[in-house]
Design an enzyme around this catalytic site. Sequence first.
Site, PDB file in Angstrom:
ATOM      1  N   CYS A  72       0.831  -1.200   0.000  1.00 48.04           N
ATOM      2  CA  CYS A  72       0.000   0.000   0.000  1.00 48.04           C
ATOM      3  C   CYS A  72       0.866   1.251   0.000  1.00 48.04           C
ATOM      4  O   CYS A  72       1.779   1.385   0.812  1.00 48.04           O
ATOM      5  CB  CYS A  72      -0.878  -0.026   1.252  1.00 48.04           C
ATOM      6  SG  CYS A  72      -1.704   1.521   1.560  1.00 48.04           S
ATOM      7  N   CYS A  81      -1.992  -0.219   9.067  1.00 48.84           N
ATOM      8  CA  CYS A  81      -1.117  -1.389   8.878  1.00 48.84           C
ATOM      9  C   CYS A  81       0.329  -1.097   9.224  1.00 48.84           C
ATOM     10  O   CYS A  81       1.150  -0.913   8.331  1.00 48.84           O
ATOM     11  CB  CYS A  81      -1.166  -1.821   7.418  1.00 48.84           C
ATOM     12  SG  CYS A  81      -2.779  -2.293   6.862  1.00 48.84           S
ATOM     13  N   GLN A 289     -16.924  -9.945  14.474  1.00 47.51           N
ATOM     14  CA  GLN A 289     -15.501 -10.087  14.171  1.00 47.51           C
ATOM     15  C   GLN A 289     -15.211  -9.588  12.768  1.00 47.51           C
ATOM     16  O   GLN A 289     -16.015  -9.808  11.859  1.00 47.51           O
ATOM     17  CB  GLN A 289     -15.088 -11.559  14.292  1.00 47.51           C
ATOM     18  CG  GLN A 289     -15.265 -12.156  15.675  1.00 47.51           C
ATOM     19  CD  GLN A 289     -14.177 -11.734  16.653  1.00 47.51           C
ATOM     20  OE1 GLN A 289     -13.232 -11.037  16.297  1.00 47.51           O
ATOM     21  NE2 GLN A 289     -14.326 -12.135  17.898  1.00 47.51           N
ATOM     22  N   TYR A 318     -19.461 -11.647  27.389  1.00 47.55           N
ATOM     23  CA  TYR A 318     -19.090 -10.701  26.322  1.00 47.55           C
ATOM     24  C   TYR A 318     -19.449 -11.348  24.970  1.00 47.55           C
ATOM     25  O   TYR A 318     -18.613 -11.505  24.086  1.00 47.55           O
ATOM     26  CB  TYR A 318     -17.582 -10.374  26.359  1.00 47.55           C
ATOM     27  CG  TYR A 318     -17.055 -10.055  27.739  1.00 47.55           C
ATOM     28  CD1 TYR A 318     -17.062  -8.744  28.220  1.00 47.55           C
ATOM     29  CD2 TYR A 318     -16.559 -11.059  28.571  1.00 47.55           C
ATOM     30  CE1 TYR A 318     -16.584  -8.451  29.491  1.00 47.55           C
ATOM     31  CE2 TYR A 318     -16.085 -10.778  29.836  1.00 47.55           C
ATOM     32  CZ  TYR A 318     -16.092  -9.479  30.290  1.00 47.55           C
ATOM     33  OH  TYR A 318     -15.617  -9.194  31.544  1.00 47.55           O
ATOM     34  N   CYS A 415      -8.297 -10.219  22.705  1.00 44.59           N
ATOM     35  CA  CYS A 415      -7.704  -9.404  21.638  1.00 44.59           C
ATOM     36  C   CYS A 415      -6.565  -8.558  22.185  1.00 44.59           C
ATOM     37  O   CYS A 415      -6.070  -7.667  21.498  1.00 44.59           O
ATOM     38  CB  CYS A 415      -8.767  -8.549  20.960  1.00 44.59           C
ATOM     39  SG  CYS A 415      -9.739  -7.595  22.103  1.00 44.59           S
TER      40      CYS A 415
HETATM   41  N1  SAH Z   1     -17.811 -12.915  21.488  1.00 43.23           N
HETATM   42  C1  SAH Z   1     -18.259 -11.950  20.523  1.00 43.23           C
HETATM   43  C2  SAH Z   1     -17.933 -10.488  20.883  1.00 43.23           C
HETATM   44  C3  SAH Z   1     -16.553 -10.212  21.399  1.00 43.23           C
HETATM   45  S1  SAH Z   1     -16.092  -8.500  21.459  1.00 43.23           S
HETATM   46  C4  SAH Z   1     -17.739 -12.293  19.154  1.00 43.23           C
HETATM   47  O1  SAH Z   1     -16.839 -13.096  19.005  1.00 43.23           O
HETATM   48  O2  SAH Z   1     -18.254 -11.752  18.181  1.00 43.23           O
HETATM   49  C5  SAH Z   1     -16.426  -8.035  23.068  1.00 43.23           C
HETATM   50  C6  SAH Z   1     -17.887  -7.742  23.343  1.00 43.23           C
HETATM   51  O3  SAH Z   1     -17.982  -7.396  24.721  1.00 43.23           O
HETATM   52  C7  SAH Z   1     -18.490  -6.592  22.581  1.00 43.23           C
HETATM   53  O4  SAH Z   1     -19.671  -7.043  21.954  1.00 43.23           O
HETATM   54  C8  SAH Z   1     -18.804  -5.531  23.644  1.00 43.23           C
HETATM   55  O5  SAH Z   1     -19.976  -4.796  23.373  1.00 43.23           O
HETATM   56  C9  SAH Z   1     -18.987  -6.386  24.870  1.00 43.23           C
HETATM   57  N2  SAH Z   1     -18.739  -5.777  26.192  1.00 43.23           N
HETATM   58  C10 SAH Z   1     -17.872  -4.787  26.507  1.00 43.23           C
HETATM   59  N3  SAH Z   1     -17.839  -4.587  27.836  1.00 43.23           N
HETATM   60  C11 SAH Z   1     -18.715  -5.487  28.388  1.00 43.23           C
HETATM   61  C12 SAH Z   1     -19.106  -5.804  29.722  1.00 43.23           C
HETATM   62  N4  SAH Z   1     -18.611  -5.136  30.741  1.00 43.23           N
HETATM   63  N5  SAH Z   1     -19.990  -6.804  29.906  1.00 43.23           N
HETATM   64  C13 SAH Z   1     -20.512  -7.486  28.848  1.00 43.23           C
HETATM   65  N6  SAH Z   1     -20.179  -7.229  27.566  1.00 43.23           N
HETATM   66  C14 SAH Z   1     -19.288  -6.247  27.331  1.00 43.23           C
END
Ligand code: SAH
Length: 484
Positions: A72, A81, A289, A318, A415
């Site tokens: 890029c 990146c 994701q 989460y 992450c």
């Molecule tokens: N497991 C899912 C999302 C992971 S990302 C996947 O793989 O797609 C992390 C997620 O945690 C996000 O959706 C965010 O909104 C949520 N989140 C952030 N802080 C939180 C908290 N204190 N309690 C519950 N969820 C939370």
Amino acid sequence: MITKNSKLDITIVDMTNEGEGIGKVDGFPLFVKDAVVGDRVKVTVTKLKKNYGYAHLDKIIKKSPDRVEPACPVSKRCGGCSLQHLSYDAQLKFKYNKVVNCLKRIAKISEAEDKIKGILGMNEEGKSPENYRNKAQFPVGISKDNNIITGFYAMRSHEIIDYSDCKIQHPSNYEILETVKDFMKEYNIPPYDEVSHTGIVRHVVTRVAISSQEIMVSLVINANSLAFSDELVERLSAICGVTSISINVNMEKTNRIMGDKTVTLYGEDYIIDSIGDVKYQIQARSFYQVNPLQTKVLYSKALEYADLTGNEIVWDLYCGIGTISLFLAKKAKHVYGVEIVPEAIDDAKANAKLNGIENTTFYVGKAEEVLPREYEEHNVKADVIVVDPPRKGCDIKALETIVKINPKRVVYVSCDPATLARDIKWLGENGYELVCGEACDMFPHTTHVESIALLQRLSNTRERTITLDVEMEDYHRIKEGERL
Ligand code: SAH
């Protein structure tokens, strides 16, 4: 003696977690942006601190064998990146080392290399580390010569680099951005200016469902409605794959990209993607994701680590739109998901229906509130708890409750390896041993790395004294983005 402006020849021997090269002069480390391990470089010292310094890369004297030409043209200026000048194999090594080093330094796991089996990369047959992203958020602005521009923010700034053909994004974005810019020019719709808080169009957000090729386009605007929106819809809907067009209202003076109100102008307010044999409906604001091919790899690992036989009660903390929950539900007795964003839980419930999955329950709320409440009020049990927190890791209250609930296994998807290591250390001191883990490259060419770890309960005793005071200082010290 090194002083500011010293000119030096150094060899880059290591890299920081942020991807800067590290060279040493008599043991004193200098951080050099855009230099990679193995480079011999001429630098000028720009800043000196007590134990380290920064230097500017003036010239590469001898290229590292790991150095490649970035694909890029704006990779140096763009904040996205920062590893494009490193070969993909070397990127994978860098990321694997990052995870292992965090486990060694923060979790004090000396045998981290044995525990972390490797890195799941995009170098396998049929995969490419280019064009992998399914979501893009392009800021819209005005150039010095008064043209409407879209692109990316430069590193650590809000200056927009005018570039629509990002190499890690889906190729359809280029046509979408050109269409939006033409529309704005013709109908005199000004871009938003964050300094004066005037103008209309702030961001163009796109999402592509790779499996169905459905595309969602959302214009974030500093207004309640968009003039000539019918014309915009006509033009965007003519682009192959576009099935959902919306405006999102964000009239706040804020760095947050999307506001709370989304109005659908065309098609559905979601797109449908599938990972493995599970279908997911995704709204504009829900977390999903960004790398679908690698998501499948990651979730398959989560399923393997959860080791389900069909009789298990699983909690997925989460859970976002229920992605992991639904992936596991087919093999579990019941899965409970917890997520803070209400729309994501709406999607999670709709997704369960869409897939005919009946053994899931979803709660809106903070993991650190919902789990303790359910534990106190309903004495919840769990055989396996999966967590996938944002970069700041799990809240201590969530970890405490996990230990009280006493599941056999904890599957930790992360992450940010620094907070992963912090939480593994805490869990280690409270009865959960790291069995194994793997890094996973969800974000090629960036310094980010995803990882997954399996922890197992050490003893079967339900009565456990939780040593909450253990190194709490460490817990609070290691936060998202900390320089290690
Ligand atoms: N497991 C899912 C999302 C992971 S990302 C996947 O793989 O797609 C992390 C997620 O945690 C996000 O959706 C965010 O909104 C949520 N989140 C952030 N802080 C939180 C908290 N204190 N309690 C519950 N969820 C939370």
